[in-house]
Every structure is written in C-alpha cells, then in structure tokens.
Design a protein around this motif. Structure first.
Motif, short mmCIF file in Angstrom:
data_model
loop_
_atom_site.label_atom_id
_atom_site.label_comp_id
_atom_site.label_asym_id
_atom_site.label_seq_id
_atom_site.Cartn_x
_atom_site.Cartn_y
_atom_site.Cartn_z
N PRO A 279 7.32 -5.72 -2.91
CA PRO A 279 6.44 -4.71 -2.72
C PRO A 279 6.32 -3.57 -3.80
O PRO A 279 5.23 -3.40 -4.32
N PRO A 280 7.33 -3.02 -3.92
CA PRO A 280 7.37 -2.14 -5.20
C PRO A 280 7.09 -2.80 -6.67
O PRO A 280 6.28 -1.86 -7.22
N GLU A 281 7.50 -3.67 -6.73
CA GLU A 281 7.15 -4.44 -7.95
C GLU A 281 5.61 -4.65 -8.20
O GLU A 281 5.09 -4.55 -9.18
N SER B 48 0.80 -1.01 -0.12
CA SER B 48 0.03 0.11 0.00
C SER B 48 0.68 1.22 0.05
O SER B 48 0.40 2.26 -0.63
N ARG B 49 1.91 1.09 0.80
CA ARG B 49 2.80 2.57 0.90
C ARG B 49 3.43 2.84 -0.59
O ARG B 49 3.24 3.87 -1.14
N TYR B 50 3.91 1.60 -1.30
CA TYR B 50 4.23 2.04 -2.80
C TYR B 50 3.32 2.61 -3.38
O TYR B 50 3.42 3.30 -4.30
N LEU B 51 2.23 1.65 -3.63
CA LEU B 51 1.23 1.98 -4.38
C LEU B 51 0.52 3.25 -4.15
O LEU B 51 0.24 3.93 -5.03
N ALA B 52 0.50 3.79 -3.03
CA ALA B 52 -0.24 5.30 -2.57
C ALA B 52 0.58 6.24 -3.38
O ALA B 52 0.38 7.11 -3.84
#
Length: 335
Positions: free
Chosen positions: A296-298, A174-178
């Motif tokens: 997570p970032p990928e 969620s942190r990266y997606l946001a």
C-alpha cells in the motif's frame, strides 16, 4: 504529516515564544535555473540555526553568515538578490544562469505568526502581504486562483491548501496516500459510504464524507487544482465518480485496478455513457507510475509521483509503458 511550510511556521512560533531573534525569508522571484520556487520559506535564528530552504544550501550559507554578523537585523523588510552576475552566481553556488530574489523580514510579528498558524490549521487559504515601504505585514482571506505577486515593493504570497484531492475509498492505500498528500499541502477529502470502512478512518487533517462519491465530487465543484483518485475497486462507487471526474476540469483522474480491469472499465464508459477515446485518455488506470509497487505505501508513492508529474506538466517517462507488474493484480486485493 505536515507540509514544509507548516514545519517552518511551527519553528518560527517556537522561537518567538522563546524570545529568540530570527528572520523570515521568502523567495520572491527566480530567473533561469533556481533550486526552489517562488513562495518558498526559510527562517534563520541569530545563532545560525535554520528551518526550511530557499535554495540547495548555497543561499542559506550566506543568510546564516549575514545573520551571525548582524546584517539581517534591520527593522523593515528588504530584498536581497543573488546571482546577478556569473561571479556572484558562482560565489553562492547557484546553477549557471540562475538568479534568485528573496524578501527578508527581520522581526516577524509573533501575533501574525499565531494568526497565520490558526488559519492554516483550519485549512483556510490565506494571503500574506509584505509591504517594504511601510514595513507592515498583514494577512487576509485568499480566493482560489490567487497567486504570488512581487513588484519590488510589495510581496503577496498565498498559503494553505491551494490543491485538492478527493480519494474514493477509506482503505489501506488511501491512508498512506492521504498522509503523503497532506505533506504536499493538498486539502484531502476521503469519501466512502461503506459502513465497513468509513468508521475506522482516523487520518488527522483530512475530511471524511460518507455520501455517494459522485455527489461528493459535484459538491466540491472540481476545478483545475483538483485531483480525483478512485481506490475502492467497486464499479458502483469508482465508475460513478469517474463519470463526473472525467468531464470535469480536474487535472488528474485515476482509478486502481489491473490493466485488464481498467480496459473493461474503459469499455463500459464508452459503450454505456458515450465517452470518447479522447476523454478516456485522461483516465490514469492502472493508477500511478509503474515502479514495481507491491505494498500500500509503495502504491501510494506511485500515485502521488504521477500526480506531481501531471501537475508539473512533465511528460511520462519512457518506462511508463513497461509491462504489467505484480502490483497491478495486488492493487485489486488490497484496495
């Protein structure tokens, strides 16, 4: 991470404070193949420095030359049209058949720039009116559904978060997606009632909600400019918001998890909540394009890429049916 528009605006504000002369350029209309969409911004300074883009670089070169030669220094806003003829298109480097019309504001009002920045910082929707007849540029509050309009004399553009994203879960993905969604000018809401996760949420520019996800979505009144992504891997949270999202006008609904767990989820929704196979076809699960993502970032990149494809009406590529990868299973453990 700021959107491209906010970067252009921040640069214009800085140049205005420094007393530099610059022009503001907006794409008003395109025909055929064009590199940038209507509403795209660019600012060009008297020495040729630019921020933003209205094409792939070809139109920028012409604007820089005009600025250095003093041909963008008039007082009133005015239009420029590129690619009217094949020879013109070739001269400026537009793709074959492309045509582009821009509106140039030679002397943007610093007060207007500051007001626009303040409204966008408050995540407001704003309409910018450029009247070529009077030479005035004004701002007003926009409504969802407002769109760019250009009639040759008046340019109306809409700025701010016209798209919304609800992320369920305040974990790593969620942190990266946001942050990535903010760069695409989404208004991002993160919902997580779990006390182990929500206190640590600190992504600037997002809204944190700690109510139940389904209640949060209903409060948002989702429309066709809204996306919902469930990332907790907890059926008590994910399934409840999916119940509402799949029957809403939201343009994108996705849920994290392996292929096996998403099939089980579909079975639960069909057997206990009367969902039809057609309704469940809207669920993107495993969420995101299958690009072999592991971190997570990928995974965030894959989700946002799929959102962009759906939003732009692009059919899924043939490799979207690729067999399950390690990321399917890994997504369960890092959600």
């Amino acid at each position: 991470m700021d959107s491209v528009d906010l970067q252009v605006l921040a640069t214009a504000q800085r140049w205005a404070r420094e007393g530099r002369r610059f022009a503001w350029v907006t794409v008003a209309h395109t025909w055929g193949s064009a590199p940038r969409p209507p509403g795209a911004w660019l600012v060009v300074r008297e020495d040729g420095l630019v921020e933003g883009s209205v094409s792939g670089g070809c139109i920028e070169d012409d604007l820089i030359a005009r600025m250095r030669e003093g041909r963008l220094g008039v007082e009133r806003p005015f239009p420029l049209v590129y690619g009217v003829t094949k020879e013109e298109a070739e001269r400026v480097g537009l793709p074959c058949g492309g045509k582009l019309e821009v509106v140039v504001e030679p002397c943007p009002d610093p007060v207007m720039l500051d007001e626009l920045a303040a409204r966008l910082a408050a995540r407001q929707l704003v309409v910018k009116h450029v009247d070529l007849t009077s030479g005035r540029t004004t701002l007003s509050e926009a409504q969802r559904g407002d769109a760019l309009r250009w009639n040759g004399e008046r340019l109306i553009t809409v700025h701010g978060p016209q798209w919304r994203l609800l992320i369920v879960g305040a974990g790593q993905i969620s942190r990266y997606l946001a942050q990535m969604a903010l760069a695409l000018d989404y208004a991002v809401t993160v919902c997580d009632p779990r006390e182990e996760y929500s206190p640590g949420w600190d992504v600037p520019g997002t809204k944190l909600v700690t109510t139940m996800p389904d209640d949060c979505l209903l409060e948002m009144k989702p429309d066709a400019h809204c996306a919902v992504v469930a990332l907790t891997h907890d059926p008590k949270l994910d399934d409840m918001v999916l119940l509402e999202a799949l029957r809403s006008p939201a343009f994108y609904v996705g849920a994290v998890g392996s292929r096996f767990n998403n099939e089980k989820r579909r079975e639960r929704l069909m057997s206990h909540f009367d969902f039809s196979p057609e309704e469940l076809q809207r669920l993107h699960g495993p969420v995101g394009l299958p690009i072999g993502s592991h971190t997570p970032p990928e995974i965030a990149v894959s989700i946002l890429a799929e959102m962009v494809a759906v939003r732009n009406g692009v059919s899924q590529p043939r490799w979207s049916a690729a067999p399950a990868t390690a990321s399917d299973a890994l997504a369960c453990s890092i959600a």
